[in-house]
Design a protein around this motif. Sequence first.
Motif, PDB file in Angstrom:
ATOM      1  N   GLU A 247       0.830  -1.207   0.000  1.00  0.00           N
ATOM      2  CA  GLU A 247       0.000   0.000   0.000  1.00  0.00           C
ATOM      3  C   GLU A 247       0.863   1.255   0.000  1.00  0.00           C
ATOM      4  O   GLU A 247       0.447   2.301  -0.506  1.00  0.00           O
ATOM      5  CB  GLU A 247      -0.940   0.004   1.206  1.00  0.00           C
ATOM      6  CG  GLU A 247      -2.073  -0.997   1.097  1.00  0.00           C
ATOM      7  CD  GLU A 247      -3.196  -0.711   2.070  1.00  0.00           C
ATOM      8  OE1 GLU A 247      -2.944   0.056   3.019  1.00  0.00           O
ATOM      9  OE2 GLU A 247      -4.294  -1.249   1.867  1.00  0.00           O
TER      10      GLU A 247
ATOM     11  N   ARG B 165      -3.338  -1.319  -4.058  1.00  0.00           N
ATOM     12  CA  ARG B 165      -4.489  -1.520  -3.177  1.00  0.00           C
ATOM     13  C   ARG B 165      -5.035  -2.923  -3.430  1.00  0.00           C
ATOM     14  O   ARG B 165      -5.516  -3.223  -4.529  1.00  0.00           O
ATOM     15  CB  ARG B 165      -5.562  -0.462  -3.444  1.00  0.00           C
ATOM     16  CG  ARG B 165      -5.082   0.973  -3.245  1.00  0.00           C
ATOM     17  CD  ARG B 165      -4.839   1.268  -1.775  1.00  0.00           C
ATOM     18  NE  ARG B 165      -4.372   2.633  -1.552  1.00  0.00           N
ATOM     19  CZ  ARG B 165      -3.111   2.967  -1.352  1.00  0.00           C
ATOM     20  NH1 ARG B 165      -2.178   2.025  -1.381  1.00  0.00           N
ATOM     21  NH2 ARG B 165      -2.759   4.207  -1.140  1.00  0.00           N
TER      22      ARG B 165
ATOM     23  N   LYS C 115      -9.505  -4.095  -3.174  1.00  0.00           N
ATOM     24  CA  LYS C 115     -10.303  -2.886  -2.975  1.00  0.00           C
ATOM     25  C   LYS C 115     -10.771  -2.376  -4.332  1.00  0.00           C
ATOM     26  O   LYS C 115     -10.130  -2.594  -5.351  1.00  0.00           O
ATOM     27  CB  LYS C 115      -9.479  -1.789  -2.283  1.00  0.00           C
ATOM     28  CG  LYS C 115      -9.145  -2.082  -0.830  1.00  0.00           C
ATOM     29  CD  LYS C 115      -8.370  -0.922  -0.225  1.00  0.00           C
ATOM     30  CE  LYS C 115      -8.009  -1.190   1.233  1.00  0.00           C
ATOM     31  NZ  LYS C 115      -7.214  -0.067   1.807  1.00  0.00           N
ATOM     32  N   LYS C 116     -11.899  -1.667  -4.317  1.00  0.00           N
ATOM     33  CA  LYS C 116     -12.414  -1.059  -5.536  1.00  0.00           C
ATOM     34  C   LYS C 116     -12.061   0.425  -5.545  1.00  0.00           C
ATOM     35  O   LYS C 116     -11.958   1.047  -4.489  1.00  0.00           O
ATOM     36  CB  LYS C 116     -13.931  -1.237  -5.622  1.00  0.00           C
ATOM     37  CG  LYS C 116     -14.351  -2.683  -5.825  1.00  0.00           C
ATOM     38  CD  LYS C 116     -15.852  -2.787  -5.996  1.00  0.00           C
ATOM     39  CE  LYS C 116     -16.271  -4.242  -6.242  1.00  0.00           C
ATOM     40  NZ  LYS C 116     -17.739  -4.353  -6.400  1.00  0.00           N
ATOM     41  N   PRO C 117     -11.884   1.026  -6.718  1.00  0.00           N
ATOM     42  CA  PRO C 117     -11.591   2.469  -6.770  1.00  0.00           C
ATOM     43  C   PRO C 117     -12.710   3.271  -6.121  1.00  0.00           C
ATOM     44  O   PRO C 117     -13.889   2.957  -6.306  1.00  0.00           O
ATOM     45  CB  PRO C 117     -11.496   2.751  -8.278  1.00  0.00           C
ATOM     46  CG  PRO C 117     -11.185   1.438  -8.908  1.00  0.00           C
ATOM     47  CD  PRO C 117     -11.853   0.400  -8.053  1.00  0.00           C
TER      48      PRO C 117
ATOM     49  N   ASP D 285      -8.962   7.751   0.716  1.00  0.00           N
ATOM     50  CA  ASP D 285      -9.546   7.570  -0.614  1.00  0.00           C
ATOM     51  C   ASP D 285      -9.422   8.845  -1.434  1.00  0.00           C
ATOM     52  O   ASP D 285      -9.119   8.797  -2.639  1.00  0.00           O
ATOM     53  CB  ASP D 285     -11.020   7.160  -0.495  1.00  0.00           C
ATOM     54  CG  ASP D 285     -11.193   5.788   0.125  1.00  0.00           C
ATOM     55  OD1 ASP D 285     -10.269   4.970  -0.006  1.00  0.00           O
ATOM     56  OD2 ASP D 285     -12.242   5.535   0.748  1.00  0.00           O
TER      57      ASP D 285
ATOM     58  N   ASP E 214      -5.874   9.190  -2.623  1.00  0.00           N
ATOM     59  CA  ASP E 214      -5.611   8.255  -3.718  1.00  0.00           C
ATOM     60  C   ASP E 214      -6.123   8.787  -5.051  1.00  0.00           C
ATOM     61  O   ASP E 214      -5.459   8.646  -6.089  1.00  0.00           O
ATOM     62  CB  ASP E 214      -6.259   6.895  -3.423  1.00  0.00           C
ATOM     63  CG  ASP E 214      -5.527   6.134  -2.330  1.00  0.00           C
ATOM     64  OD1 ASP E 214      -4.406   6.545  -1.976  1.00  0.00           O
ATOM     65  OD2 ASP E 214      -6.073   5.134  -1.827  1.00  0.00           O
TER      66      ASP E 214
ATOM     67  N   ARG F 143      -2.650   5.094  -8.274  1.00  0.00           N
ATOM     68  CA  ARG F 143      -2.913   3.867  -7.516  1.00  0.00           C
ATOM     69  C   ARG F 143      -3.402   2.756  -8.442  1.00  0.00           C
ATOM     70  O   ARG F 143      -4.092   3.022  -9.426  1.00  0.00           O
ATOM     71  CB  ARG F 143      -3.951   4.112  -6.420  1.00  0.00           C
ATOM     72  CG  ARG F 143      -3.654   5.298  -5.503  1.00  0.00           C
ATOM     73  CD  ARG F 143      -2.339   5.138  -4.798  1.00  0.00           C
ATOM     74  NE  ARG F 143      -2.154   6.083  -3.719  1.00  0.00           N
ATOM     75  CZ  ARG F 143      -1.067   6.798  -3.527  1.00  0.00           C
ATOM     76  NH1 ARG F 143      -0.058   6.675  -4.360  1.00  0.00           N
ATOM     77  NH2 ARG F 143      -0.960   7.614  -2.504  1.00  0.00           N
ATOM     78  N   LYS F 144      -3.053   1.524  -8.103  1.00  0.00           N
ATOM     79  CA  LYS F 144      -3.526   0.366  -8.862  1.00  0.00           C
ATOM     80  C   LYS F 144      -4.279  -0.563  -7.922  1.00  0.00           C
ATOM     81  O   LYS F 144      -3.775  -0.938  -6.866  1.00  0.00           O
ATOM     82  CB  LYS F 144      -2.367  -0.381  -9.529  1.00  0.00           C
ATOM     83  CG  LYS F 144      -2.870  -1.546 -10.377  1.00  0.00           C
ATOM     84  CD  LYS F 144      -1.863  -2.040 -11.375  1.00  0.00           C
ATOM     85  CE  LYS F 144      -2.500  -3.094 -12.262  1.00  0.00           C
ATOM     86  NZ  LYS F 144      -1.543  -3.717 -13.187  1.00  0.00           N
ATOM     87  N   TYR F 145      -5.494  -0.909  -8.320  1.00  0.00           N
ATOM     88  CA  TYR F 145      -6.364  -1.757  -7.502  1.00  0.00           C
ATOM     89  C   TYR F 145      -6.312  -3.167  -8.067  1.00  0.00           C
ATOM     90  O   TYR F 145      -6.716  -3.415  -9.216  1.00  0.00           O
ATOM     91  CB  TYR F 145      -7.788  -1.203  -7.504  1.00  0.00           C
ATOM     92  CG  TYR F 145      -7.870   0.187  -6.893  1.00  0.00           C
ATOM     93  CD1 TYR F 145      -8.179   0.348  -5.545  1.00  0.00           C
ATOM     94  CD2 TYR F 145      -7.593   1.319  -7.645  1.00  0.00           C
ATOM     95  CE1 TYR F 145      -8.233   1.613  -4.973  1.00  0.00           C
ATOM     96  CE2 TYR F 145      -7.633   2.588  -7.070  1.00  0.00           C
ATOM     97  CZ  TYR F 145      -7.954   2.720  -5.743  1.00  0.00           C
ATOM     98  OH  TYR F 145      -7.996   3.973  -5.173  1.00  0.00           O
TER      99      TYR F 145
ATOM    100  N   LYS G 259      -6.545  -7.611  -7.406  1.00  0.00           N
ATOM    101  CA  LYS G 259      -7.064  -8.726  -6.619  1.00  0.00           C
ATOM    102  C   LYS G 259      -5.891  -9.505  -6.032  1.00  0.00           C
ATOM    103  O   LYS G 259      -4.841  -9.639  -6.661  1.00  0.00           O
ATOM    104  CB  LYS G 259      -7.923  -9.636  -7.490  1.00  0.00           C
ATOM    105  CG  LYS G 259      -9.193  -8.968  -7.989  1.00  0.00           C
ATOM    106  CD  LYS G 259      -9.990  -9.897  -8.864  1.00  0.00           C
ATOM    107  CE  LYS G 259     -11.255  -9.212  -9.372  1.00  0.00           C
ATOM    108  NZ  LYS G 259     -12.040 -10.089 -10.285  1.00  0.00           N
TER     109      LYS G 259
END
Length: 400
Positions: free
Chosen positions: A164, A169, A172-174, A227, A230, A236-238, A240
């Motif tokens: 992080e 991230r 997490k979702k944007p 948030d 960010d 930022r890159k979200y 899985k």
Amino acid sequence: MGIVERIKEIEAEMARTQKNKATEYHLGQLKAKIAKLRTQLLEPPKGSSGAGEGFEVTKFGHGRVALIGFPSVGKSTLLTMLTGTHSEAASYEFTTLTCIPGIIHYNDTKIQLLDLPGIIEGASEGKGRGRQVIAVSKSADIVLMVLDASKSEGHRQILTKELEAVGLRLNKKPPQIYFKKKKTGGISFNSTLKLTHVDEKLCYQILHEYKIHNAEVLFREDATVDDLIDVIEGNRKYMKCVYVYNKIDVVGIDDVDRLARQPNSVVISCNMKLNLDRLLAKMWEEMGLVRVYTKPQGQQPDFTDPVVLSTDRGGCTVEDFCNHIHRSLVKDVKYVLVWGTSARHYPQHCGLSQMLEDEDVVQIVKKKEKDDGGGRGRFKSHTNAPDRISDRVKKAPLKT
């Protein structure tokens, strides 16, 4: 004072500050300062070309998975068992010193698996080869965080904190925040619901910390200060992440049951080859790959070589499917026939916006070329002769 020392000094000040209504604006400004410094830490030094020492790994296959974890948790052994590629494994730490790729053949697809060197606490600040490892991880579709089931839960928290810190991230979702810089007009602050973490004054202070004095901000959810930072940073890159707990053969059954019930977690044992099929199924599920089979007109479908689509890599519509075959195919499509779970009946006539699902069969019907001449057969009036007499080519005079 260097950037790392300034970050530690601000973190110490945040730890000393009591969290209440009176100090929330001060804490928000400190968080924005840390985010700016960490962004500067990742940038190449001034005067350099920007290219540094990294891992040269060419993208291959229909997806990319990165193995991240502390040293000696079983990443190299896992790569060898899933792909057959030999990666040196030993009982001492830092056996793997570079990136070793392998290919998983699963469900008619090829998935690239990367064995990365172990990272340690402080990797985001450049300790070990942490920056190179994290840079490769950002290019992956999902991350497998390999953990030792016999160690403490603190390892997972340390790795998540390090990722992080560099803008990754996990799971997490944007945030639903609309942000746009403007040339004039000041700061416009709006929200579609009641906010409990951020107010207009705090938003202004954070934007002024970034020297932004003209912008439009719209909150579509009850987002936090982190948030908002960010969204302002924009880098930022979200991703899985699947938490893989290895070495379950050395812990009790109660601990295995507790770890297996945690969200996004899979328990395995590379030593005894336990639960590896469940790991592959979970990885496939998280990647969301969609296999689409083609059917030529008047022939049987071709189930040997599917077209693999993904939401993260382009999309899963019929238009994306056509672009995957050839860019010029979209303008020639009249309609498509779809068989599979995405169709309401077999076959279904669909347009370019139809969403495809896994193992669908698609037949493309092209537009017919229009005839320039009128009529057909003996009634056809089309001729190649010019319309005007003056345009006709005169024959050469006969030689006498």
